[in-house]
Design a protein around this motif. Structure first.
Motif, PDB file in Angstrom:
ATOM      1  N   ARG A 350       1.161  -0.720  -0.470  1.00 52.63           N
ATOM      2  CA  ARG A 350       0.166  -0.303   0.156  1.00 52.63           C
ATOM      3  C   ARG A 350       0.865   1.695   0.350  1.00 52.63           C
ATOM      4  NH1 ARG A 350      -4.961   2.006   1.733  1.00 52.63           N
ATOM      5  NH2 ARG A 350      -5.015   3.667   2.733  1.00 52.63           N
ATOM      6  N   ASN A 541      -2.988  18.822   1.365  1.00 52.94           N
ATOM      7  CA  ASN A 541      -3.823  18.363  -0.177  1.00 52.94           C
ATOM      8  C   ASN A 541      -5.051  19.261  -0.190  1.00 52.94           C
ATOM      9  OD1 ASN A 541      -4.671  17.524   2.296  1.00 52.94           O
ATOM     10  ND2 ASN A 541      -6.012  15.335   1.114  1.00 52.94           N
TER      11      ASN A 541
ATOM     12  N   HIS B 150      -2.583   2.950   7.369  1.00 55.22           N
ATOM     13  CA  HIS B 150      -2.245   2.005   6.241  1.00 55.22           C
ATOM     14  C   HIS B 150      -3.642   0.918   5.640  1.00 55.22           C
ATOM     15  CE1 HIS B 150       1.001   4.023   5.403  1.00 55.22           C
ATOM     16  NE2 HIS B 150       1.727   3.735   5.981  1.00 55.22           N
ATOM     17  N   HIS B 151      -4.351   1.897   6.553  1.00 59.39           N
ATOM     18  CA  HIS B 151      -5.475   0.235   6.453  1.00 59.39           C
ATOM     19  C   HIS B 151      -6.518   0.647   5.302  1.00 59.39           C
ATOM     20  CE1 HIS B 151      -9.411  -1.353   7.788  1.00 59.39           C
ATOM     21  NE2 HIS B 151      -8.974  -2.144   8.722  1.00 59.39           N
ATOM     22  N   PRO B 152      -6.330  -0.153   4.329  1.00 58.20           N
ATOM     23  CA  PRO B 152      -7.169  -0.067   3.031  1.00 58.20           C
ATOM     24  C   PRO B 152      -8.623   0.794   3.600  1.00 58.20           C
ATOM     25  CG  PRO B 152      -6.782  -2.761   3.413  1.00 58.20           C
ATOM     26  CD  PRO B 152      -6.594  -1.721   4.979  1.00 58.20           C
ATOM     27  N   ARG B 154      -9.226   3.488   5.004  1.00 61.16           N
ATOM     28  CA  ARG B 154      -8.882   4.686   4.905  1.00 61.16           C
ATOM     29  C   ARG B 154      -9.292   5.701   3.232  1.00 61.16           C
ATOM     30  NH1 ARG B 154      -4.467   7.212   8.969  1.00 61.16           N
ATOM     31  NH2 ARG B 154      -5.997   6.678  10.801  1.00 61.16           N
ATOM     32  N   ASP B 155      -8.936   4.711   2.585  1.00 66.42           N
ATOM     33  CA  ASP B 155      -9.396   4.853   1.378  1.00 66.42           C
ATOM     34  C   ASP B 155     -10.630   5.161   1.272  1.00 66.42           C
ATOM     35  OD1 ASP B 155      -7.330   4.539   0.571  1.00 66.42           O
ATOM     36  OD2 ASP B 155      -6.335   3.540  -1.074  1.00 66.42           O
ATOM     37  N   MET B 156     -11.376   5.131   1.427  1.00 68.03           N
ATOM     38  CA  MET B 156     -12.547   4.933   1.491  1.00 68.03           C
ATOM     39  C   MET B 156     -13.342   6.195   1.535  1.00 68.03           C
ATOM     40  SD  MET B 156     -14.260   1.708   3.654  1.00 68.03           S
ATOM     41  CE  MET B 156     -15.871   2.030   4.070  1.00 68.03           C
ATOM     42  N   THR B 159     -10.192  12.509   2.664  1.00 70.17           N
ATOM     43  CA  THR B 159      -9.369  13.331   3.566  1.00 70.17           C
ATOM     44  C   THR B 159      -8.368  14.290   3.738  1.00 70.17           C
ATOM     45  OG1 THR B 159      -9.732  11.084   4.889  1.00 70.17           O
ATOM     46  CG2 THR B 159      -8.717  13.795   6.076  1.00 70.17           C
ATOM     47  N   PHE B 160      -9.042  15.556   4.264  1.00 68.21           N
ATOM     48  CA  PHE B 160      -8.210  16.975   4.098  1.00 68.21           C
ATOM     49  C   PHE B 160      -6.676  16.425   4.930  1.00 68.21           C
ATOM     50  CE2 PHE B 160     -12.147  18.543   1.924  1.00 68.21           C
ATOM     51  CZ  PHE B 160     -11.261  19.337  -0.012  1.00 68.21           C
ATOM     52  N   TYR B 161      -5.675  17.124   4.956  1.00 69.68           N
ATOM     53  CA  TYR B 161      -4.981  17.069   6.123  1.00 69.68           C
ATOM     54  C   TYR B 161      -4.167  18.129   6.186  1.00 69.68           C
ATOM     55  CZ  TYR B 161      -5.291  11.893   6.007  1.00 69.68           C
ATOM     56  OH  TYR B 161      -5.794  10.825   6.421  1.00 69.68           O
ATOM     57  N   LEU B 173      -8.731  17.167   8.725  1.00 74.15           N
ATOM     58  CA  LEU B 173     -10.349  18.096   9.283  1.00 74.15           C
ATOM     59  C   LEU B 173     -11.213  16.871   9.289  1.00 74.15           C
ATOM     60  CD1 LEU B 173     -10.762  20.973   6.139  1.00 74.15           C
ATOM     61  CD2 LEU B 173      -9.468  20.499   8.672  1.00 74.15           C
ATOM     62  N   PHE B 201     -15.644  16.851   6.451  1.00 75.63           N
ATOM     63  CA  PHE B 201     -15.220  18.049   4.651  1.00 75.63           C
ATOM     64  C   PHE B 201     -14.432  16.066   4.460  1.00 75.63           C
ATOM     65  CE2 PHE B 201     -14.924  20.228   8.506  1.00 75.63           C
ATOM     66  CZ  PHE B 201     -14.752  22.129   8.025  1.00 75.63           C
ATOM     67  N   ASN B 203     -12.062  15.240   0.806  1.00 75.59           N
ATOM     68  CA  ASN B 203     -11.534  16.198  -0.299  1.00 75.59           C
ATOM     69  C   ASN B 203     -11.953  15.366  -1.868  1.00 75.59           C
ATOM     70  OD1 ASN B 203      -9.710  16.865  -2.018  1.00 75.59           O
ATOM     71  ND2 ASN B 203      -7.555  16.953  -1.130  1.00 75.59           N
ATOM     72  N   GLU B 204     -12.927  15.744  -2.049  1.00 74.10           N
ATOM     73  CA  GLU B 204     -13.969  15.447  -3.415  1.00 74.10           C
ATOM     74  C   GLU B 204     -14.178  16.600  -4.081  1.00 74.10           C
ATOM     75  OE1 GLU B 204     -16.029  12.001  -2.051  1.00 74.10           O
ATOM     76  OE2 GLU B 204     -17.654  13.087  -2.055  1.00 74.10           O
ATOM     77  N   ALA B 205     -14.758  15.836  -5.585  1.00 74.59           N
ATOM     78  CA  ALA B 205     -14.534  17.106  -6.029  1.00 74.59           C
ATOM     79  C   ALA B 205     -16.354  17.270  -6.270  1.00 74.59           C
ATOM     80  CB  ALA B 205     -14.684  16.236  -7.645  1.00 74.59           C
ATOM     81  N   TYR B 255     -20.026  -1.940   5.221  1.00 75.16           N
ATOM     82  CA  TYR B 255     -18.787  -2.599   6.096  1.00 75.16           C
ATOM     83  C   TYR B 255     -18.382  -1.239   6.308  1.00 75.16           C
ATOM     84  CZ  TYR B 255     -13.634  -2.626   7.603  1.00 75.16           C
ATOM     85  OH  TYR B 255     -12.806  -3.005   7.848  1.00 75.16           O
TER      86      TYR B 255
END
Lengths: 794, 346
Positions: A350, A541, B150-152, B154-156, B159-161, B173, B201, B203-205, B255
């Motif tokens: 990953r 970001n 690194h948990h997958p 997190r991709d769901m 996120t804004f950092y 955020l 928040f 981070n997506e279009a 899930y």
């Protein structure tokens, strides 16, 4: 992932139609996002037999065929070199629409009429690469629809598999297993029999730098392989699922991934370099920092010591689990292949794929972790297929698996499922349900079910995980609606929330409309509003550079609201209640709640400050706060330098600073292209909070009549109303009940301000005599003359 | 005797006739003096009553008094009439259809209104309102919610950092109001029930149904035996009250790392009530609303509770979607547009 309905049907034996299956899965396990019909479904393509073939009278390369399509014989002009009498061929009849929206019409080809077209596979959308017409097997019957003969139509189900089930359900066998469990059917796939032969080869070696990189690595060397195009069935199956056919070896690895969910990779054995000691094989190791890898996408990547690579004696062959090397892959020249079926550390994969910015079907699976036992299943299945379609001999296998992963036993207390789900379910029910998922259940003496979970279900490792599976198998629609049994507890009110409600209501009643704006703005906005030197929290970001800073003020967006709204209205009152954010040397993050309001008047915009101030006074009074105002020196930022003041809330003898009110600096307005004066205030919730909630005590009304006197004076321009009122109150002897300004103007001639006040005299314990009031007024006036250089107006 | 009665009536009739003819208030005054004045005949008659025998007095007295009262009333009426007639009412006429004075009109943002509505429904069911910061630590936003680095999962959500300075904790955020869960649990002991409304928040279009900034609601109820049936109950109760119609709840497996089991929850279509065949629900009878589930034991452990001691339900959904459904708002971006033509509709 997209799944072939037919493939799932073959494996699971489901009797449901594609749409029924989609609805069923959505309700019971995975959400199906779409169902799409695909495959060869063109009407009016009929099987015909070539009866006669003659040269076209006017064209050397064309021939005129008589084709029997069952009910009639058609004359068709054909250019394909491979057409022969007696062949069964697909005929697109007049009116047929072929892929690409190509409609077949009756046409004259060099004076010969052609009633249709004999088609190639490519023209039918059945995959390309084949020259000439599509010659069908002898068994095909003239007059039948090609659609029925090929029986190729299918549905693609786009099924959303969330990360917890990626390790098993991102495959047709995995998905079929789920269907079978739900339908209480039987899987038509012999998963258990996929077992590697015992013998261990010495033809090559595999070394794994440390156990953390890979729990298992299986390598297989196959010599004398015939690399060529895959058979049509394989090509079609891959194509249907969106994977381009490369050659039989690569296609098999992809097919196995779609079938079982395990990515495999093939290397050209002869290209692999020997190690320094003359041995050959692969090393699974971390890359050297700065080591480079030229990958299949044509790009060269610089790796770091955290990236796992597959290397030979010369260097990197592939970035493990992510992408193969540009030069190490299998080509038409390849004679021997090295096939990899492995487990890689998911966190490393990953990190690497995120850092390199590469996402592949393989990395998607490896990064969510895989069952190390799956590598064996996939390897055996791939060898089986390769033997069938790519020949090969002399297969040598090495399996490095120091610490085999075995089935876990997860304890499930009897009664736990019932307690969590809220349904009646017995241990016996569970003992029947869980085996459908491949689990073995044994009830022990402590009334706990010991559930042995198959290794391909990495996600199940707690009682709740098992209960979730039980719930799915039963279906959540059977769970009854149950009112919770709870103790009676009072609701506690959050002070800030309550204050916010009151302020919002009060602002609304005073004619303000609430806006909600984004929490970020641009560096340019910050500079333009004099807030460039705030210690901002910056987004790492941002969506775009205009939204890079966390807002430290509600103003910039509100000014933009004003500018836009003034395009369709002439006056405006807005407010927002929201957070601002900044850092300081004491604290990494300040997040404070602010209440801000603004006003733009249609006429007399020089008055806007006082209109706003009046409203603010009323609003604050409405929530129990008496406010006072004072001049602010060196305001800075976006405030007007000489038309801005501080707001205080009165608490006993103290005044607590609660915010600021003023006009916006004209330069700031210019930047926002606003042509009118804007008055604006900001209140800080934390400070307001100190003032509210004080319980008021009754003050008796004055029973004695008041004596009203007026005082009209000229004062120097620098003397403020507050100074005069303070001066009056100072000399009041407790007999001044109120002071009100009722007239003011600036006398240009005298260069003085003219002010006029009503003074309410009175005593709480007796009737004040007019003469007493007059005497006091005289004293007050004399004092003002002396201390503030005021002059009486006659 | 009868003669006297007749005489009194005659006087009255004469007075009424004159009042009817009177043109001005002066005329009226004169008539009043003539008939009811001290020197009037009527007054004399009244005074003469005392000389009559008591029988006679009883026979005539009430009549004389009644006639006096009637005459007084007729003078008052006539005066009132004259006063009314003296004003030119037409000249004073208003056009009531002309607009009222324009006073500035205030509006609460529709999301504020919806949020309050939700808060009020939940507080009426005994839920407390909890809150947490919008800039959140990785711990509360992810780790505590069973989503370590690194948990997958997190991709769901993207996120804004916040750009971190050296040695500083990673801040983001908050991408979900669930971040409030563990904060609240650390300070409280079950049983409890809370809601946590707030801004989140992602981070997506953006498009008509996606915003990078939006409002969420989190409902959390923890006790010793809270179950899935309770989740259905609370959700059904809330949505039925919110939409003011009987709403059914449907749970579908899903899930989210912080719940186990996890669900997507749907409510029966508000237009067709769950009967198939309406465009609002795309002909499947249900509307997808949010995520829910039973609190993952790891979350309890992260909050310092003993594993398997408690059970809890949690669910969350977007406020905008609810507002869009209830008020037919077509584009989520309108909420942050600041456009008064939108804001002043509610």
């Amino acid at each position: 992932m997209k799944y072939s309905y037919k493939w799932l049907q073959e494996l699971s034996g489901t009797q449901k139609t594609a749409q029924e299956l989609a609805d069923f899965l959505t309700m019971r396990t995975f959400e199906v996002e779409s169902v799409e019909e695909i495959g060869f479904d063109t009407e009016n393509v009929i099987i015909g037999e070539v009866m006669e073939l003659v040269k076209h009278p006017n064209a050397d390369r064309l021939r005129v065929a008589q084709i029997n399509v069952g009910s009639e014989t058609l004359q068709i002009v054909c250019g394909a070199p491979n057409i022969e009498v007696g062949q069964k061929v697909p005929v697109a009849m007049v009116g047929a629409k072929l892929p690409g929206n190509f409609e077949i019409k009756e046409s004259e080809i060099r004076d010969v009429t052609s009633y249709g077209m004999v088609c190639s596979q490519k023209e039918l959308g059945l995959g390309g690469g084949h020259e000439g017409i599509f010659v069908l097997p002898e068994a095909a019957v003239s007059g039948d629809f090609l659609r029925d003969f090929l029986n190729d139509s299918d549905f693609l189900l786009d099924i959303k598999v969330l990360p917890d089930r990626a390790h098993d359900a991102l495959s047709h066998v995995g998905m079929a297993r789920e269907i079978v469990a739900l339908e209480e059917g039987e899987l038509d796939y012999d998963y258990e029999s996929l077992v590697l032969p015992e013998s261990e080869s010495k033809a090559f070696t595999v070394s794994i730098q440390s156990e953390g990189l890979s729990k298992r690595y299986i390598g297989a060397l196959i010599r004398d392989i015939e690399v060529k195009a895959s058979p049509i069935w394989l090509q079609n199956r891959l194509k249907k699922l969106g994977i381009r056919s490369i050659n039989n070896v690569v296609d098999v690895t992809n097919f196995v991934m779609l079938e079982l969910g395990q990515p495999l990779h093939s290397f050209d054995w002869d290209i692999m370099a020997e190690r320094e000691d003359g041995s050959k094989g692969v090393d699974v190791r971390f890359a050297e920092a700065g080591e480079t890898a030229a990958l299949l996408d044509g790009k060269t990547y610089t790796l770091s010591g955290e990236d796992i690579v597959i290397a030979d004696g010369a260097g990197v062959l592939a970035v493990a689990g992510v992408m193969g090397g540009k030069d190490s892959g299998v080509t038409g020249e390849t004679k021997s292949i090295f096939l990899e079926g492995a487990h890689f550390d998911s966190v490393s994969i990953r990190k690497t794929r995120t850092k390199l910015g590469i996402r592949t079907d393989a990395s998607d699976r490896f990064e969510k972790d895989l069952d190390p036992n799956l590598a064996e299943k996939a390897m055996v299945r791939a060898l089986e297929l390769l033997a069938h379609i790519a020949k090969g001999s002399d297969v040598a296998i090495v399996d490095v698996y120091p610490d085999p992963f075995v089935s876990r036993v997860v304890p499930l207390p009897v009664g736990a499922a019932q307690k969590l789900l809220g349904i009646d379910i017995s241990a016996e029910d569970i003992e029947k349900i869980l085996p459908r998922l491949g689990c073995r259940v044994k009830r022990n003496e402590q009334d706990v079910l010991d559930v042995t979970v198959p290794t391909y279900r990495l996600d199940i490792d707690s009682a709740e995980d098992l209960i979730e599976e039980v719930g799915k198998m039963i279906g959540y629609d059977v769970v009854p609606v149950i009112a919770p049994k709870i103790s009676l507890t009072g609701v506690t009110q959050d002070g800030v929330r309550l204050l916010q409600r009151k302020l919002q209501d009060s602002a609304c009643a005073n004619g303000f409309t609430e806006v909600l704006n984004y929490a970020f703005y641009s560096r340019q906005d910050a500079e333009a509003t004099g807030m460039g030197d705030v210690s901002y929290l910056e987004l790492a970001n941002p969506m775009n550079p205009d939204q890079a800073l966390m807002r430290a003020s509600l103003l910039p967006h509100m000014l933009r609201n004003i500018r836009e709204n003034l395009k369709h209205q002439k006056s405006l009152q807005l407010f927002e209640s929201g957070n601002v954010y900044y850092a300081s040397e004491f604290q990494a993050v300040h997040e404070s709640q602010i209440f801000a309001g603004s006003i733009v008047l249609e006429k007399n915009d020089a008055e806007s400050f006082f209109v706003l101030k009046g409203m603010l006074e009323r609003m604050l009074h409405g929530i129990g706060i008496v406010s006072t105002y004072d001049t602010t020196e060196s305001v800075g930022q976006y405030w007007h330098p000489t038309r801005t003041g501080d707001i205080f809330g009165v608490q006993g003898h103290d005044a607590i600073h609660i915010g600021r009110i003023g006009e916006i600096h004209p330069f700031v307005l210019e930047y926002f292209q606003i042509k009118k004066r804007v008055a604006y205030f900001e209140l800080d919730y934390a400070s307001l909070q100190k003032l509210v909630g004080v319980v008021k005590s009754f003050v008796p009304m004055n029973r004695y009549p008041e004596v009203l006197r007026d005082i009209s004076i000229f004062v120097p321009a620098t003397v403020r109303v507050k100074d005069i009122i303070d001066g009056i109150n100072k000399k009041s002897q407790g007999l001044v009940l109120g002071v009100e300004l009722f007239d003011q103007y600036f006398d240009e001639e005298k260069n003085m301000k003219s002010l006029a006040f009503h003074i309410h005299f009175g005593a709480m314990d007796r009737t004040l005599e007019g003469t007493e009031a007059d005497a006091l007024l005289e004293k007050i006036t004399a004092s003002l003359e002396k201390t503030l250089k005021v002059a009486r107006r006659v | 005797m009868n003669e006297l009665k007749k005489h009194v009536v005659d006087i009255q009739n004469e007075a009424f006739a004159l009042v009817a003819k009177a043109k001005t208030e002066t005329d009226l005054n004169e008539i009043e003096i003539r008939f009811l004045g001290r020197k009037s005949e009527f007054n004399a008659l009244l005074k003469g009553l005392k000389d009559l025998s008591s029988e006679e007095r009883q026979a005539v007295g009430p009549l004389v008094n009644a006639i006096k009262q009637e005459m007084i009333r007729s003078f008052a009426e006539a005066r009132q009439k004259m006063k009314l007639a003296s004003v030119d009412w037409e000249k004073d006429r208003l056009d009531v259809t002309a607009p009222g004075v324009k006073l500035p009109e205030g509006h609460l943002h529709i999301l504020t209104q919806v949020q309050r509505e939700i808060e009020d429904i939940f507080t009426s069911m005994g839920f407390d309102i909890a809150s947490g910061p919008e800039i959140e630590t990785e711990f509360y936003n992810f780790d505590a919610l069973n989503t370590p680095a690194h948990h997958p999962a997190r991709d769901m959500q993207d996120t804004f950092y916040i750009k971190s300075k050296d040695g500083q904790e990673n801040l983001s955020l908050r991408s979900q109001t669930s971040a409030v869960q563990v904060r609240y649990m650390e300070q409280h002991t079950p049983p409890f029930r809370i809601i946590a409304p707030g801004r989140v928040f992602r981070n997506e279009a953006t498009d008509t149904t996606h915003e990078h900034t939006f409002f969420q609601f989190e409902a959390l109820m923890v006790g010793e035996d809270i179950n899935v049936g309770n989740l259905k109950y609370v959700a059904q109760e809330f949505f039925s009250r919110f939409f003011k119609t009987e709403v059914k709840i449907r749970l579908r497996p899903s899930y989210f790392p912080f719940v186990e089991p996890g669900f997507e929850f749907d409510i029966s279509c508000l237009s067709c009530g769950g009967e198939k065949g309406c465009s609002a629900c795309r002909h499947n009878g249900w509307l997808e609303l949010g995520g829910a589930g039973m609190v993952n034991q790891n979350v309890f452990v992260n909050a310092g509770y003993e594993r398997n001691r408690y059970q809890g339900l949690a669910w969350g959904f977007g406020l905008e979607r609810l507002a869009m459904m209830k008020y037919d708002i077509p584009d989520i971006r309108l909420f942050h547009s600041g456009d008064t033509r939108f804001l002043s509709q509610f």
